[in-house]
Scaffold this active site. Structure first.
Site, PDB file in Angstrom:
ATOM      1  N   ARG A 103       0.965  -0.937  -0.205  1.00 41.00           N
ATOM      2  CA  ARG A 103      -0.098  -0.287   0.432  1.00 41.00           C
ATOM      3  C   ARG A 103       0.787   1.211  -0.049  1.00 41.00           C
ATOM      4  O   ARG A 103       1.764   1.442   0.821  1.00 41.00           O
ATOM      5  CB  ARG A 103      -0.716   0.156   1.244  1.00 41.00           C
ATOM      6  N   HIS A 130      -7.579   1.302  -6.591  1.00 41.71           N
ATOM      7  CA  HIS A 130      -7.760   0.095  -5.240  1.00 41.71           C
ATOM      8  C   HIS A 130      -7.940  -1.690  -5.453  1.00 41.71           C
ATOM      9  O   HIS A 130      -9.971  -1.675  -5.799  1.00 41.71           O
ATOM     10  CB  HIS A 130      -8.573   0.969  -4.293  1.00 41.71           C
ATOM     11  N   GLN A 133      -9.752  -3.748  -3.497  1.00 43.26           N
ATOM     12  CA  GLN A 133     -10.661  -3.914  -3.440  1.00 43.26           C
ATOM     13  C   GLN A 133     -11.835  -3.986  -4.255  1.00 43.26           C
ATOM     14  O   GLN A 133     -12.859  -4.507  -4.076  1.00 43.26           O
ATOM     15  CB  GLN A 133     -10.872  -2.349  -2.495  1.00 43.26           C
ATOM     16  N   ASP A 218     -17.603   6.498  -2.016  1.00 42.79           N
ATOM     17  CA  ASP A 218     -16.133   6.888  -1.320  1.00 42.79           C
ATOM     18  C   ASP A 218     -15.566   7.692  -0.982  1.00 42.79           C
ATOM     19  O   ASP A 218     -16.640   9.007  -0.687  1.00 42.79           O
ATOM     20  CB  ASP A 218     -15.274   6.411  -2.598  1.00 42.79           C
ATOM     21  N   CYS A 258     -16.263   0.973   0.809  1.00 43.32           N
ATOM     22  CA  CYS A 258     -15.167   0.290   0.943  1.00 43.32           C
ATOM     23  C   CYS A 258     -14.722   0.697   2.054  1.00 43.32           C
ATOM     24  O   CYS A 258     -14.066  -0.781   2.762  1.00 43.32           O
ATOM     25  CB  CYS A 258     -14.291   0.536   0.037  1.00 43.32           C
ATOM     26  N   ARG A 286     -13.323  -9.135   1.241  1.00 44.97           N
ATOM     27  CA  ARG A 286     -11.619  -8.875   1.159  1.00 44.97           C
ATOM     28  C   ARG A 286     -11.115 -10.220   1.663  1.00 44.97           C
ATOM     29  O   ARG A 286     -10.199 -10.619   1.010  1.00 44.97           O
ATOM     30  CB  ARG A 286     -11.215  -8.302   2.202  1.00 44.97           C
TER      31      ARG A 286
HETATM   32  N1  NVA Z   1      -9.907   6.200  -1.037  1.00 50.86           N
HETATM   33  C1  NVA Z   1      -9.575   6.182  -0.874  1.00 50.86           C
HETATM   34  C2  NVA Z   1      -9.375   4.265   0.478  1.00 50.86           C
HETATM   35  C3  NVA Z   1      -9.365   3.842   1.298  1.00 50.86           C
HETATM   36  C4  NVA Z   1     -10.064   2.576   1.321  1.00 50.86           C
HETATM   37  C5  NVA Z   1      -8.306   6.490   0.358  1.00 50.86           C
HETATM   38  O1  NVA Z   1      -7.738   6.065  -0.828  1.00 50.86           O
HETATM   39  O2  NVA Z   1      -8.589   6.595   1.144  1.00 50.86           O
HETATM   40  N1   CP Z   2     -11.399  -0.798   2.322  1.00 43.75           N
HETATM   41  C1   CP Z   2     -10.047  -0.530   3.052  1.00 43.75           C
HETATM   42  O1   CP Z   2      -8.723  -0.997   1.951  1.00 43.75           O
HETATM   43  O2   CP Z   2      -9.426  -0.471   3.981  1.00 43.75           O
HETATM   44  P1   CP Z   2      -8.989  -0.092   4.824  1.00 43.75           P
HETATM   45  O3   CP Z   2      -7.738   0.508   4.218  1.00 43.75           O
HETATM   46  O4   CP Z   2      -9.154   0.084   6.230  1.00 43.75           O
HETATM   47  O5   CP Z   2      -7.868  -1.137   5.066  1.00 43.75           O
END
Ligand code: NVA
Ligand code: CP
Length: 302
Positions: A103, A130, A133, A218, A258, A286
């Site tokens: 990540r 993502h 996801q 989101d 998500c 997930r």
């Molecule tokens: N768009 C959000 C998704 C979190 C899982 C982010 O990148 O923070």
């Molecule tokens: N949806 C998701 O990826 O959640 P986290 O940021 O908690 O991993």
């Protein structure tokens, strides 16, 4: 065998994605412990440069359920915070581990990890996508409706420039469904990504939601955009997915998010807690789909 990465949804063909889903369904139906031998003796690294609840826990639990050993590295607890280059981290981790879930921020970091790691790399969220996801979310939609997503209408409301929306754009082409993106001006994906007959762009949320089978949203400010939070709150005023916004959707429509969610911003409390919400199944999947994906990338067959 050349290693396979999963940096974006397009790294899987439709047939391969279907293989992942078939393995997922089989493992989800199996008793806990039945999959323990599949990746026994392996080690899998989960490297997190941003916060995470679901991704970290679902990967760690899934890895353990496959009989492998999970190792999570966060920026602060590793040499990444002290500036060790990603290419060095990649080469070293791949000497110990059979797979890396990563990540991060810019795609360049993800690509560098994949280029220098001899172990497969999974994108566990980047600024631009993502995919893991959304792969899980397509599985959730098909599981819920009991049929393929092809031909369905999915609406994405709110920050359509987000990593989530951009991975949904890729999914629409691969899985052959219609994706209606609705956002205020300036919050759509880069133009070259949406030149596709599977995708339509709307400035009016009701148009996108009309007849939709799935309504997805989101957060308005993703991780790394905290400095823009106030500006974005103003830009997205009136874009909350709530019961009124859901009215034009198909009677059987479901709502996805998500998570983490900001109730009262991108989604209303009554909607995330309401009868159409499938967010908890979505979060659970997930675990299952990532197990399928890890087995696929490591050539294990349940
Ligand atoms: N768009 C959000 C998704 C979190 C899982 C982010 O990148 O923070
Ligand atoms: N949806 C998701 O990826 O959640 P986290 O940021 O908690 O991993």
């Amino acid at each position: 065998m050349t290693k396979r990465d999963f940096l974006s949804l397009s790294d899987l063909s439709l047939t391969e994605a279907r293989d992942v889903f078939a393995m997922t369904a089989k493992m989800k139906a199996a008793p806990k412990g039945a999959t323990l031998g599949l990746l026994a003796g392996r080690a899998i690294a989960v490297v997190l440069e941003k916060a995470s609840t679901r991704t970290r826990v679902s990967f760690e639990v899934g890895i353990a359920q496959l009989g492998a050993h999970p190792i999570t590295l966060t920026t602060d607890g590793s040499q990444i915070a002290r500036g060790e280059p990603i290419r060095d981290t990649a080469r070293v981790l791949a000497r110990y581990c059979d797979l890396i879930a990563f990540r991060t921020f810019a795609t360049t970091r993800l690509v560098e990890m994949a280029e220098f790691s001899r172990a497969p790399v999974i994108n566990a969220l980047s600024d631009d996508g993502h995919p893991v996801q959304v792969l899980c979310d397509v599985f959730t939609v098909e599981e819920h409706f009991g049929e393929k997503i092809a031909g369905k209408k999915v609406a994405f409301i709110g920050d359509c420039s987000s990593n989530m929306a951009r991975s949904w754009v890729e999914a629409a082409r691969i899985f052959d469904f219609h994706l209606a993106l609705a956002a205020p001006e300036g919050y759509f994906p880069p133009e070259n990504e949406t030149r596709d007959s599977h995708v339509s762009l709307h400035r009016d949320a009701a148009e996108a939601v009309r007849g939709a089978d799935v309504v997805n949203t989101d957060v308005w400010a993703s991780m790394g955009q905290e400095g823009e939070a106030e500006k974005r709150r103003r830009a997205f005023a009136g874009w909350t997915v709530d019961e009124r916004m859901m009215e034009p959707a198909a009677g059987s429509a479901i709502v996805l998010h998500c998570l983490p969610a900001h109730r009262g911003e991108e989604i209303a409390d009554a909607t995330i807690e309401g009868a159409r919400s499938r967010v908890w199944d979505q979060a659970e999947n997930r675990l299952h789909v990532q197990k399928g994906l890890m087995c696929f990338l490591l050539g294990a067959k349940p």
